[in-house]
Scaffold this motif. Structure first.
Motif, short mmCIF file in Angstrom:
data_model
loop_
_atom_site.label_atom_id
_atom_site.label_comp_id
_atom_site.label_asym_id
_atom_site.label_seq_id
_atom_site.Cartn_x
_atom_site.Cartn_y
_atom_site.Cartn_z
N GLN A 63 0.10 9.73 4.43
CA GLN A 63 0.96 9.23 5.49
C GLN A 63 2.39 9.72 5.33
OE1 GLN A 63 0.63 5.08 6.32
NE2 GLN A 63 -1.57 5.04 5.98
N THR A 64 3.07 9.89 6.46
CA THR A 64 4.49 10.25 6.49
C THR A 64 5.26 9.14 7.17
OG1 THR A 64 4.06 12.63 6.55
CG2 THR A 64 6.18 11.90 7.41
N TYR A 65 6.41 8.81 6.60
CA TYR A 65 7.39 7.92 7.22
C TYR A 65 8.74 8.61 7.14
CZ TYR A 65 4.20 3.91 7.08
OH TYR A 65 3.15 3.05 7.27
N THR A 66 9.58 8.44 8.16
CA THR A 66 10.95 8.94 8.14
C THR A 66 11.88 7.74 8.14
OG1 THR A 66 10.30 10.92 9.37
CG2 THR A 66 12.65 10.36 9.34
N LEU A 67 12.72 7.66 7.10
CA LEU A 67 13.65 6.53 6.99
C LEU A 67 14.67 6.59 8.11
CD1 LEU A 67 14.21 6.52 3.12
CD2 LEU A 67 12.96 4.82 4.47
N SER A 83 -6.29 4.49 -3.42
CA SER A 83 -5.14 5.36 -3.66
C SER A 83 -4.69 5.95 -2.34
CB SER A 83 -5.49 6.48 -4.65
OG SER A 83 -6.48 7.32 -4.12
N PHE A 84 -3.44 6.38 -2.31
CA PHE A 84 -2.92 7.04 -1.12
C PHE A 84 -1.67 7.82 -1.48
CE2 PHE A 84 -0.73 2.99 -1.10
CZ PHE A 84 0.53 3.24 -0.57
N THR A 85 -1.28 8.71 -0.57
CA THR A 85 -0.11 9.56 -0.75
C THR A 85 0.86 9.30 0.38
OG1 THR A 85 -1.48 11.26 -1.78
CG2 THR A 85 0.67 11.96 -0.96
N LEU A 86 2.15 9.21 0.02
CA LEU A 86 3.19 8.92 1.01
C LEU A 86 4.23 10.04 0.98
CD1 LEU A 86 4.46 6.84 2.99
CD2 LEU A 86 5.60 5.86 1.01
N PHE A 87 4.45 10.68 2.13
CA PHE A 87 5.56 11.62 2.31
C PHE A 87 6.70 10.81 2.90
CE2 PHE A 87 1.79 14.37 2.78
CZ PHE A 87 2.08 15.35 1.85
N LEU A 88 7.77 10.60 2.13
CA LEU A 88 8.89 9.79 2.59
C LEU A 88 10.07 10.70 2.89
CD1 LEU A 88 9.88 6.94 3.17
CD2 LEU A 88 10.64 6.81 0.78
N LYS A 89 10.37 10.86 4.20
CA LYS A 89 11.43 11.76 4.63
C LYS A 89 12.74 10.99 4.84
CE LYS A 89 8.37 15.06 6.89
NZ LYS A 89 8.08 15.77 8.14
N THR A 90 13.86 11.67 4.61
CA THR A 90 15.17 11.04 4.74
C THR A 90 15.76 11.18 6.13
OG1 THR A 90 16.30 13.04 4.00
CG2 THR A 90 15.72 11.41 2.30
N GLY A 91 15.21 12.02 6.97
CA GLY A 91 15.73 12.22 8.32
C GLY A 91 16.97 13.10 8.32
N ASP A 128 10.61 12.88 -0.40
CA ASP A 128 10.01 12.53 -1.68
C ASP A 128 8.51 12.37 -1.45
OD1 ASP A 128 12.53 12.50 -2.78
OD2 ASP A 128 12.67 10.32 -2.92
N LEU A 129 7.74 12.82 -2.40
CA LEU A 129 6.29 12.70 -2.36
C LEU A 129 5.90 11.61 -3.36
CD1 LEU A 129 3.45 13.74 -1.55
CD2 LEU A 129 3.68 15.42 -3.37
N ILE A 130 5.30 10.53 -2.87
CA ILE A 130 4.97 9.39 -3.72
C ILE A 130 3.45 9.17 -3.67
CG2 ILE A 130 5.44 6.98 -4.27
CD1 ILE A 130 7.94 7.23 -2.42
N THR A 131 2.82 9.16 -4.83
CA THR A 131 1.39 8.88 -4.90
C THR A 131 1.20 7.50 -5.51
OG1 THR A 131 1.24 10.01 -7.04
CG2 THR A 131 0.69 11.29 -5.07
#
Length: 149
Positions: A63-67, A83-91, A128-131
């Motif tokens: 999943q991707t989220y943009t702050l 388990s899952f992987t998160l793509f956390l973007k700063t915008g 940031d890539l968070i697992t």
């Protein structure tokens, strides 16, 4: 005396599913090595965060989220083996923070190096890539930071 036998043939999944494009639902238990070719996880871009988001992994494990604000992420329920992987973007503006808690605001996420959450990237146009992996008691997370996007 009469003894009657009724024999039922085995149900074979391959006889009931199309060779391509078909879908199974429910759990699949395999009691042998499972060899998968061309494996791909489901992916969803959840867009901007706002101040709080509940992470739902029933629809996707990548999943991707943009702050778009400082955000509290509510983690999925604890379940061993998930388990899952998160793509956390700063915008494009950056500067926002993220925290990870359960629905009651408790910290159920452990990070390396003392279990406290590291500072996530706040520079604009970064990711940031968070697992996350769960043992049933906690989510264990690992962060790789500062990808330029």
């Amino acid at each position: 005396d009469v003894v009657e036998y009724i024999a039922y043939g085995a149900v074979v999944a391959s006889a009931n599913l199309a060779k391509t494009g078909d879908t199974m639902t429910g759990n699949l238990t395999v009691n042998a090595d499972l060899i998968v070719t061309g494996y791909k996880e489901t992916y969803i871009d959840n867009g901007n965060t706002g101040t709080q988001k509940t992470i739902q992994i029933s629809n996707s494990t990548v999943q991707t989220y943009t702050l778009s604000n400082n955000c509290q992420f509510v983690m999925p329920a604890l379940e061993a083996g998930r388990s899952f992987t998160l793509f956390l973007k700063t915008g494009t503006t950056g500067g926002f923070t993220a925290t990870f808690t359960d629905a009651l605001g408790n910290s159920t996420v452990k990070f390396p190096g003392g279990n406290s959450q590291p500072s996530l990237t706040t520079d604009a146009n970064r990711m940031d890539l968070i697992t996350f992996a769960c043992d049933g008691d906690y989510w264990y997370a690992n962060v790789v930071q500062e990808y330029h996007v």
